[in-house]
Design a protein around this motif. Structure first.
Motif, PDB file in Angstrom:
ATOM      1  N   ASN A 165       0.827  -1.215   0.000  1.00  0.00           N
ATOM      2  CA  ASN A 165       0.000   0.000   0.000  1.00  0.00           C
ATOM      3  C   ASN A 165       0.857   1.259   0.000  1.00  0.00           C
ATOM      4  OD1 ASN A 165      -2.199  -1.670   0.081  1.00  0.00           O
ATOM      5  ND2 ASN A 165      -2.687  -1.280   2.226  1.00  0.00           N
ATOM      6  N   GLU A 166       1.887   1.278   0.823  1.00  0.00           N
ATOM      7  CA  GLU A 166       2.759   2.454   0.870  1.00  0.00           C
ATOM      8  C   GLU A 166       3.535   2.617  -0.435  1.00  0.00           C
ATOM      9  OE1 GLU A 166       4.342   5.932   2.372  1.00  0.00           O
ATOM     10  OE2 GLU A 166       2.686   4.736   3.146  1.00  0.00           O
ATOM     11  N   LYS A 167       3.941   1.519  -1.040  1.00  0.00           N
ATOM     12  CA  LYS A 167       4.645   1.609  -2.326  1.00  0.00           C
ATOM     13  C   LYS A 167       3.738   2.205  -3.400  1.00  0.00           C
ATOM     14  CE  LYS A 167       7.739  -2.302  -1.553  1.00  0.00           C
ATOM     15  NZ  LYS A 167       8.107  -3.658  -1.995  1.00  0.00           N
ATOM     16  N   ILE A 168       2.473   1.794  -3.395  1.00  0.00           N
ATOM     17  CA  ILE A 168       1.522   2.322  -4.379  1.00  0.00           C
ATOM     18  C   ILE A 168       1.326   3.823  -4.162  1.00  0.00           C
ATOM     19  CG2 ILE A 168      -0.919   2.278  -5.064  1.00  0.00           C
ATOM     20  CD1 ILE A 168      -0.846  -0.765  -4.568  1.00  0.00           C
ATOM     21  N   LEU A 169       1.189   4.224  -2.915  1.00  0.00           N
ATOM     22  CA  LEU A 169       0.975   5.646  -2.629  1.00  0.00           C
ATOM     23  C   LEU A 169       2.197   6.487  -2.980  1.00  0.00           C
ATOM     24  CD1 LEU A 169      -0.958   5.481   0.748  1.00  0.00           C
ATOM     25  CD2 LEU A 169      -1.872   5.957  -1.517  1.00  0.00           C
ATOM     26  N   ARG A 170       3.389   5.988  -2.697  1.00  0.00           N
ATOM     27  CA  ARG A 170       4.596   6.761  -3.035  1.00  0.00           C
ATOM     28  C   ARG A 170       4.791   6.856  -4.543  1.00  0.00           C
ATOM     29  NH1 ARG A 170       9.380   5.686   1.361  1.00  0.00           N
ATOM     30  NH2 ARG A 170       8.136   6.157   3.207  1.00  0.00           N
ATOM     31  N   HIS A 171       4.421   5.795  -5.257  1.00  0.00           N
ATOM     32  CA  HIS A 171       4.505   5.838  -6.719  1.00  0.00           C
ATOM     33  C   HIS A 171       3.544   6.901  -7.265  1.00  0.00           C
ATOM     34  CE1 HIS A 171       5.059   4.506 -10.811  1.00  0.00           C
ATOM     35  NE2 HIS A 171       3.759   4.319 -10.936  1.00  0.00           N
ATOM     36  N   PHE A 172       2.361   6.964  -6.683  1.00  0.00           N
ATOM     37  CA  PHE A 172       1.388   7.981  -7.084  1.00  0.00           C
ATOM     38  C   PHE A 172       1.914   9.380  -6.751  1.00  0.00           C
ATOM     39  CE2 PHE A 172      -2.418  10.557  -5.897  1.00  0.00           C
ATOM     40  CZ  PHE A 172      -2.944  10.701  -7.166  1.00  0.00           C
ATOM     41  N   ASP A 173       2.552   9.542  -5.592  1.00  0.00           N
ATOM     42  CA  ASP A 173       3.104  10.844  -5.197  1.00  0.00           C
ATOM     43  C   ASP A 173       4.117  11.352  -6.210  1.00  0.00           C
ATOM     44  OD1 ASP A 173       1.611  10.734  -2.889  1.00  0.00           O
ATOM     45  OD2 ASP A 173       3.274  10.071  -1.625  1.00  0.00           O
ATOM     46  N   LEU A 174       4.933  10.451  -6.715  1.00  0.00           N
ATOM     47  CA  LEU A 174       6.027  10.862  -7.607  1.00  0.00           C
ATOM     48  C   LEU A 174       5.644  10.833  -9.079  1.00  0.00           C
ATOM     49  CD1 LEU A 174       8.995   9.143  -5.791  1.00  0.00           C
ATOM     50  CD2 LEU A 174       8.254  11.522  -5.666  1.00  0.00           C
ATOM     51  N   SER A 175       4.400  10.511  -9.386  1.00  0.00           N
ATOM     52  CA  SER A 175       3.931  10.546 -10.773  1.00  0.00           C
ATOM     53  C   SER A 175       3.486  11.969 -11.084  1.00  0.00           C
ATOM     54  CB  SER A 175       2.779   9.562 -10.961  1.00  0.00           C
ATOM     55  OG  SER A 175       3.205   8.259 -10.680  1.00  0.00           O
ATOM     56  N   SER A 176       4.279  12.671 -11.835  1.00  0.00           N
ATOM     57  CA  SER A 176       4.031  14.097 -12.064  1.00  0.00           C
ATOM     58  C   SER A 176       2.862  14.361 -13.004  1.00  0.00           C
ATOM     59  CB  SER A 176       5.288  14.762 -12.613  1.00  0.00           C
ATOM     60  OG  SER A 176       5.635  14.169 -13.850  1.00  0.00           O
ATOM     61  N   GLN A 177       2.405  13.355 -13.748  1.00  0.00           N
ATOM     62  CA  GLN A 177       1.314  13.606 -14.694  1.00  0.00           C
ATOM     63  C   GLN A 177      -0.010  13.882 -13.998  1.00  0.00           C
ATOM     64  OE1 GLN A 177       2.912  10.616 -14.546  1.00  0.00           O
ATOM     65  NE2 GLN A 177       1.505   8.922 -14.834  1.00  0.00           N
ATOM     66  N   TYR A 178      -0.099  13.633 -12.674  1.00  0.00           N
ATOM     67  CA  TYR A 178      -1.338  13.886 -11.929  1.00  0.00           C
ATOM     68  C   TYR A 178      -1.305  15.217 -11.192  1.00  0.00           C
ATOM     69  CZ  TYR A 178      -1.584   8.933 -12.879  1.00  0.00           C
ATOM     70  OH  TYR A 178      -1.570   7.721 -13.507  1.00  0.00           O
ATOM     71  N   GLY A 179      -0.301  16.013 -11.406  1.00  0.00           N
ATOM     72  CA  GLY A 179      -0.213  17.326 -10.781  1.00  0.00           C
ATOM     73  C   GLY A 179       0.689  17.310  -9.560  1.00  0.00           C
ATOM     74  N   PRO A 180       0.906  18.479  -8.972  1.00  0.00           N
ATOM     75  CA  PRO A 180       1.809  18.568  -7.815  1.00  0.00           C
ATOM     76  C   PRO A 180       1.236  17.855  -6.592  1.00  0.00           C
ATOM     77  CG  PRO A 180       0.730  20.659  -8.211  1.00  0.00           C
ATOM     78  CD  PRO A 180       0.359  19.778  -9.345  1.00  0.00           C
ATOM     79  N   CYS A 181       2.134  17.324  -5.767  1.00  0.00           N
ATOM     80  CA  CYS A 181       1.705  16.588  -4.577  1.00  0.00           C
ATOM     81  C   CYS A 181       2.005  17.350  -3.295  1.00  0.00           C
ATOM     82  CB  CYS A 181       2.373  15.217  -4.536  1.00  0.00           C
ATOM     83  SG  CYS A 181       4.153  15.275  -4.349  1.00  0.00           S
TER      84      CYS A 181
END
Length: 196
Positions: A131-147
């Motif tokens: 779960n944490e790996k999925i969330l961190r991957h989402f955090d660093l995916s810049s195509q979804y906007g700033p985190c």
């Protein structure tokens, strides 16, 4: 036409050139004899050393930064908690219902597919759960906007509203943890926590 070079009478009025070959030195005149200066300084230096050795007690130094586990949350943490609370209080949407149906096996399958796309394994994430790996991957995916400065669930919903197709698995992890799942809600991006 280039300017004419002057010769004769006007040549003597020009600025003189610097000479680097000679050993001329410009110095300031000293007020005292160098030997006498050293003799005058010696008693002062010994007095300073005697005073420094007499007072051996040093004042206690206060800590520069508060400990990382302080009871008072950071301002950014409070703002993100409020954003998350507002997002979770809204009625369930169709995407929320789909996300709640995602199983743990589907989450592991999604993460394994993400890992297969990489050329090298993520060695720095060995101790983290899926779960944490999925969330961190989402955090660093810049195509979804700033985190930074925004809760993860609000970022996911913003990306969905802008038709950026964020993964439903991320919403599943956020909703399961937010509705009394396995642990504490991970509201902020890990990068946001590091920066503040």
């Amino acid at each position: 036409m280039p300017p004419r070079r002057s010769t004769g009478r006007t040549a003597s009025r020009q600025q003189s050139t610097l000479s680097f070959g000679t050993n001329t030195r410009v110095t300031k005149p000293s007020a005292t004899v160098p030997g006498k200066q050293i003799k005058d300084i010696e008693p002062i230096a010994t007095n300073i050393l005697k005073e420094a050795t007499r007072d051996t007690s040093l004042p206690e130094q206060a800590p520069v930064a508060p400990p990382s586990g302080s009871s008072k949350p950071h301002v950014a943490e409070i703002a993100v908690r409020e954003q998350t609370k507002k997002e979770l209080e809204q009625p369930l949407t169709e995407e929320d219902r789909q996300a709640l149906k995602v199983t743990d096996a589907a989450l592991r399958k999604y993460w394994n597919e993400e890992e297969q796309r990489r050329t090298a394994p993520r060695v720095h994430q060995n101790g983290l759960d899926v779960n944490e790996k999925i969330l961190r991957h989402f955090d660093l995916s810049s195509q979804y906007g700033p985190c930074i400065g925004i809760s993860r669930i609000k970022r996911w919903r913003r990306a969905y509203a802008l038709d950026l197709n964020p993964p439903i698995e991320v919403l599943a992890v956020l909703l399961k943890e937010g509705t009394g799942g396995t642990g504490q809600v991970k509201e902020r991006a890990y990068v946001d926590e590091l920066l503040s």
